[in-house]
Scaffold this active site. Sequence first.
Site, PDB file in Angstrom:
ATOM      1  N   GLY A 157      -5.278  -8.642  -2.846  1.00 58.97           N
ATOM      2  CA  GLY A 157      -4.721  -8.605  -1.489  1.00 58.97           C
ATOM      3  C   GLY A 157      -5.803  -8.422  -0.443  1.00 58.97           C
TER       4      GLY A 157
ATOM      5  N   ASP B 200       2.195  -6.799 -13.600  1.00 58.12           N
ATOM      6  CA  ASP B 200       3.256  -6.617 -12.606  1.00 58.12           C
ATOM      7  C   ASP B 200       3.613  -5.128 -12.640  1.00 58.12           C
ATOM      8  OD1 ASP B 200       5.729  -6.429 -11.254  1.00 58.12           O
ATOM      9  OD2 ASP B 200       6.201  -8.511 -11.741  1.00 58.12           O
TER      10      ASP B 200
ATOM     11  N   ALA C 201       1.611  -4.095  -3.279  1.00 59.22           N
ATOM     12  CA  ALA C 201       2.886  -3.900  -2.575  1.00 59.22           C
ATOM     13  C   ALA C 201       3.475  -5.244  -2.181  1.00 59.22           C
ATOM     14  CB  ALA C 201       2.666  -3.057  -1.315  1.00 59.22           C
TER      15      ALA C 201
ATOM     16  N   THR D  89       4.434  -6.782   0.915  1.00 61.96           N
ATOM     17  CA  THR D  89       4.082  -6.386   2.287  1.00 61.96           C
ATOM     18  C   THR D  89       4.725  -7.248   3.376  1.00 61.96           C
ATOM     19  OG1 THR D  89       2.105  -7.764   2.161  1.00 61.96           O
ATOM     20  CG2 THR D  89       1.849  -5.431   1.584  1.00 61.96           C
TER      21      THR D  89
ATOM     22  N   TYR E 213      11.235  -2.093   4.432  1.00 59.24           N
ATOM     23  CA  TYR E 213       9.842  -1.880   3.998  1.00 59.24           C
ATOM     24  C   TYR E 213       9.455  -0.412   4.199  1.00 59.24           C
ATOM     25  CZ  TYR E 213       4.712  -2.023   4.252  1.00 59.24           C
ATOM     26  OH  TYR E 213       3.375  -1.760   4.079  1.00 59.24           O
TER      27      TYR E 213
ATOM     28  N   LYS F  24       8.521   2.458   1.280  1.00 58.49           N
ATOM     29  CA  LYS F  24       7.265   3.210   1.264  1.00 58.49           C
ATOM     30  C   LYS F  24       7.535   4.717   1.348  1.00 58.49           C
ATOM     31  CE  LYS F  24       3.747   0.358   1.126  1.00 58.49           C
ATOM     32  NZ  LYS F  24       2.776   0.449   0.028  1.00 58.49           N
TER      33      LYS F  24
END
Length: 281
Positions: A10, A34, A58, A60, A123, A127
């Site tokens: 990422g 995964d 994540a 995102t 989201y 988190k």
Amino acid sequence: MKATIFGASGLLGKALMREWSGDDVLGLGSRDVDIRDPDKVREVVEQARPEWIVLAAAYTDVDGCESHPDLAFAVNRDGPVNVARAAKRIGAKLLFLSSDYVFDGKKTSPYETQDARNPQSVYGRSKAEAEVRLLDEVPECCIARTSWLFGTGGKCFPDTILKLAANRPALDVVNDQRGCPTYSVDLSRAIVELCRRNAGGIVHVNNAGDCTWFEFAREIVKGAGLATDVRPVSSQQMARPAPRPAYSVLSSKSLQQNGITMPTWQDALQRYLRERNTARG
Ligand SMILES: NC(=O)c1ccc[n+]([C@@H]2O[C@H](COP(=O)([O-])OP(=O)(O)OC[C@H]3O[C@@H](n4cnc5c(N)ncnc54)[C@H](OP(=O)(O)O)[C@@H]3O)[C@@H](O)[C@H]2O)c1
């Protein structure tokens, strides 16, 4: 030190892999493991046996999370629990990347680490719930909340603005959301330092200073020497599926307590623009 990074492919992960030198670092993307698969997570962690695990993996896409909540909670909350359990089994320390979106944005002064979570989006909820679960599983873990991440090697706000600005005489950008832009390079250096200092608890990690997206875009266009007109608009005029906090400035107190100071976002932006130019040849 031996470290394993989940999410190494990422935006942050790529910078971490470049910036983390002098240690034995293993980077893993979703193709390697995964994080929704607890057995596979345990297998790779037991094989690698790192002292530190940095969990940057994540889902995102903040708007995508609204339409795919099951995926959001599976990757962003349940995946981290799998990693935390695997870390606990081998006695590895864990640093988890979280977000300013765990807050509701109703404050008008910087958010401290102990301020109440009240996420407004799927989201943010995924988190926030991950934070609670991880602190329960591994109370000594380090939760690094960051915000408005940008850097080379992936999609980010400055890159989008520069691409649009190259083809348009004017751009409309929201001016009623205030936060802290964070350069992936500076965040990576801070993460390495937090691991070296054996940090624990919640830490806010972002570049110094704050701005609105409009102010950020104006500085990006100016820094790139473009003549595009940047115009302020409201969030209502640019409606998106996921609500964003109006104010999500994160206080630097917790980072300072760990002996770390971050450069300003304006300084970070200049370095990003140079890095982007170099990368594009
Ligand atoms: N971007 C921001 O503005 C921002 C703000 C605050 C906090 N954060 C947090 O900072 C961290 C890094 O963000 P980023 O922008 O670097 O994210 P990103 O560019 O979207 O990268 C996400 C990483 O997670 C991996 N991943 C996704 N699903 C996975 C799964 N099921 N199993 C294993 N790996 C999976 C991806 O692997 P593949 O490439 O192989 O798919 C990729 O390496 C994340 O925890 C994010 O929530 C980001």
